[in-house]
Write a protein that holds these residues in place. Structure first.
Motif, short mmCIF file in Angstrom:
data_model
loop_
_atom_site.label_atom_id
_atom_site.label_comp_id
_atom_site.label_asym_id
_atom_site.label_seq_id
_atom_site.Cartn_x
_atom_site.Cartn_y
_atom_site.Cartn_z
N ILE A 1 0.83 -1.20 0.00
CA ILE A 1 0.00 0.00 0.00
C ILE A 1 0.87 1.25 0.00
O ILE A 1 0.63 2.20 -0.76
N VAL A 2 1.89 1.27 0.86
CA VAL A 2 2.77 2.44 0.93
C VAL A 2 3.52 2.63 -0.38
O VAL A 2 3.60 3.74 -0.91
N HIS A 3 4.10 1.57 -0.90
CA HIS A 3 4.89 1.66 -2.13
C HIS A 3 4.01 2.12 -3.29
O HIS A 3 4.41 2.99 -4.08
N ASN A 4 2.82 1.57 -3.39
CA ASN A 4 1.92 1.93 -4.49
C ASN A 4 1.42 3.36 -4.35
O ASN A 4 1.24 4.06 -5.35
N THR A 5 1.19 3.81 -3.12
CA THR A 5 0.69 5.16 -2.89
C THR A 5 1.76 6.21 -3.19
O THR A 5 1.49 7.22 -3.84
N LEU A 6 2.98 5.98 -2.74
CA LEU A 6 4.04 6.95 -2.97
C LEU A 6 4.53 6.95 -4.41
O LEU A 6 4.98 7.98 -4.92
N GLY A 7 4.43 5.83 -5.08
CA GLY A 7 4.84 5.76 -6.48
C GLY A 7 6.30 6.16 -6.66
O GLY A 7 7.18 5.68 -5.95
N VAL A 8 6.55 7.08 -7.59
CA VAL A 8 7.92 7.47 -7.90
C VAL A 8 8.58 8.20 -6.74
O VAL A 8 9.81 8.35 -6.70
N ARG A 9 7.78 8.65 -5.76
CA ARG A 9 8.35 9.37 -4.60
C ARG A 9 8.93 8.43 -3.56
O ARG A 9 9.55 8.89 -2.60
N VAL A 10 8.71 7.12 -3.71
CA VAL A 10 9.08 6.20 -2.65
C VAL A 10 10.57 6.25 -2.34
O VAL A 10 10.99 6.08 -1.18
N GLY A 11 11.40 6.52 -3.34
CA GLY A 11 12.83 6.58 -3.11
C GLY A 11 13.27 7.76 -2.26
O GLY A 11 14.38 7.77 -1.72
N ASP A 12 12.41 8.76 -2.15
CA ASP A 12 12.73 9.95 -1.35
C ASP A 12 12.41 9.75 0.13
O ASP A 12 12.77 10.58 0.96
N TRP A 13 11.73 8.65 0.44
CA TRP A 13 11.26 8.43 1.81
C TRP A 13 12.09 7.36 2.50
O TRP A 13 12.59 6.42 1.87
N HIS A 14 12.21 7.52 3.82
CA HIS A 14 12.80 6.47 4.66
C HIS A 14 11.64 5.73 5.31
O HIS A 14 10.97 6.26 6.21
N ILE A 15 11.38 4.53 4.83
CA ILE A 15 10.21 3.76 5.28
C ILE A 15 10.69 2.58 6.11
O ILE A 15 11.52 1.79 5.66
N GLU A 16 10.15 2.46 7.32
CA GLU A 16 10.45 1.33 8.20
C GLU A 16 9.15 0.62 8.53
O GLU A 16 8.25 1.21 9.13
N ILE A 17 9.06 -0.62 8.12
CA ILE A 17 7.90 -1.46 8.47
C ILE A 17 8.44 -2.69 9.19
O ILE A 17 9.27 -3.42 8.64
#
Length: 282
Positions: A132-148
């Motif tokens: 869900i997070v990856h699909n929502t952020l799309g091309v912006r995902v690389g700019d985020w630090h995501i910890e799950i």
């Protein structure tokens, strides 16, 4: 003439002994009405171990070099059902369309997002969150630090999660476009893409370990669904207290649809849009 062994019977005393072991090691409550079902699930295991009685099985769980491994086996047999991707779909939609956009807006400066799936079983839940997070952020995902983070007491289920490989039944509720994007079919199984696997960390953790939970830091959303109902009242209050301490001020706690947080437990406020299963800090 050959003889066959009598089927072991789980007496009240044997059930109480097993219930104490489970509660002491996993903080999970076994109620007397579960005795018959537990016997059915364990009779075959006693035969595999060549044990004649449940009293012998309780000793096997308590002594010797195999007690840890056997307790892991017991955990699996206590609840043989496995979570599926997009379980409780209504909650996932609330997370996707309401909670996640709020968090993205609130964290737009730090671009740091932290999600905890507590009691994650085979990993379907934290991987669902990752999709869900990856699909929502799309091309912006690389700019985020995501910890799950996915945690569970069952090392066997965590091993399944680490493999990232699931059968078709686990994907039945997965939207087709996400299945095509994030899975590859391998024979009769489905394998998660590296894009999703790398977003999720998996660790063994007992939810009653408050000190251990502090080491994980603060979370923007915590998911603990269909787990609280397995605890007694004192343990439930303790675990909810941990969640309250570790939840960000604007974070959301998701519990199972039937796991209503009662008054007198750590202060949470129900979020109306979460249909009684999502809570903010009080």
């Amino acid at each position: 003439m050959s003889s066959t062994k009598a089927t072991p019977v789980l007496s009240d005393a044997d059930f109480d002994a097993l219930a104490r072991i489970v509660h002491d090691r996993a903080s999970v409550r076994l109620d007397p009405e579960q005795r018959e079902g537990l016997q059915c699930r364990l009779v075959g295991r006693l035969r595999e171990l060549d044990l004649d009685t449940f009293a012998q099985y309780a000793k096997f769980l308590s002594m010797g070099p195999y007690q840890h491994d056997e307790f892991q086996e017991l955990l699996t047999r206590l609840d043989p059902s496995e979570p599926a991707f997009f379980d409780h779909q209504a909650q996932m939609e609330v997370f996707q369309h309401t909670v996640l956009p709020e968090l993205i807006e609130a964290r737009k400066d730090t671009k740091h997002l932290r999600l905890w799936s507590a009691g994650c079983g085979n990993g379907a839940e934290p991987y669902t969150l990752a999709m869900i997070v990856h699909n929502t952020l799309g091309v912006r995902v690389g700019d985020w630090h995501i910890e799950i983070l996915g945690t569970d007491l069952s090392e066997r289920r965590l091993a399944i999660a680490n493999s990232g490989t699931y059968d078709t039944a686990a994907l039945q509720a997965t939207p087709d476009h996400l299945k095509r994007r994030y899975f590859k079919q391998n024979a009769s199984n489905w394998v998660l893409s590296d894009d999703i696997l790398q977003l999720v960390g998996l660790e063994p953790h007992n939810l009653t370990d408050r000190f251990g939970a502090r080491q994980y830091g603060t979370w923007d959303a915590i998911f603990c669904r269909d787990t609280l109902s397995r605890f007694d009242d004192d343990t439930r209050r303790q675990v909810l207290g941990t969640f309250h301490d570790q939840l960000a001020g604007d974070g959301t706690l998701f519990v199972g649809p039937n796991e209503i947080i009662q008054p007198g437990q750590p202060p949470f406020v129900a979020r109306a849009e979460c249909d009684g299963a999502g809570y903010s800090k009080g």
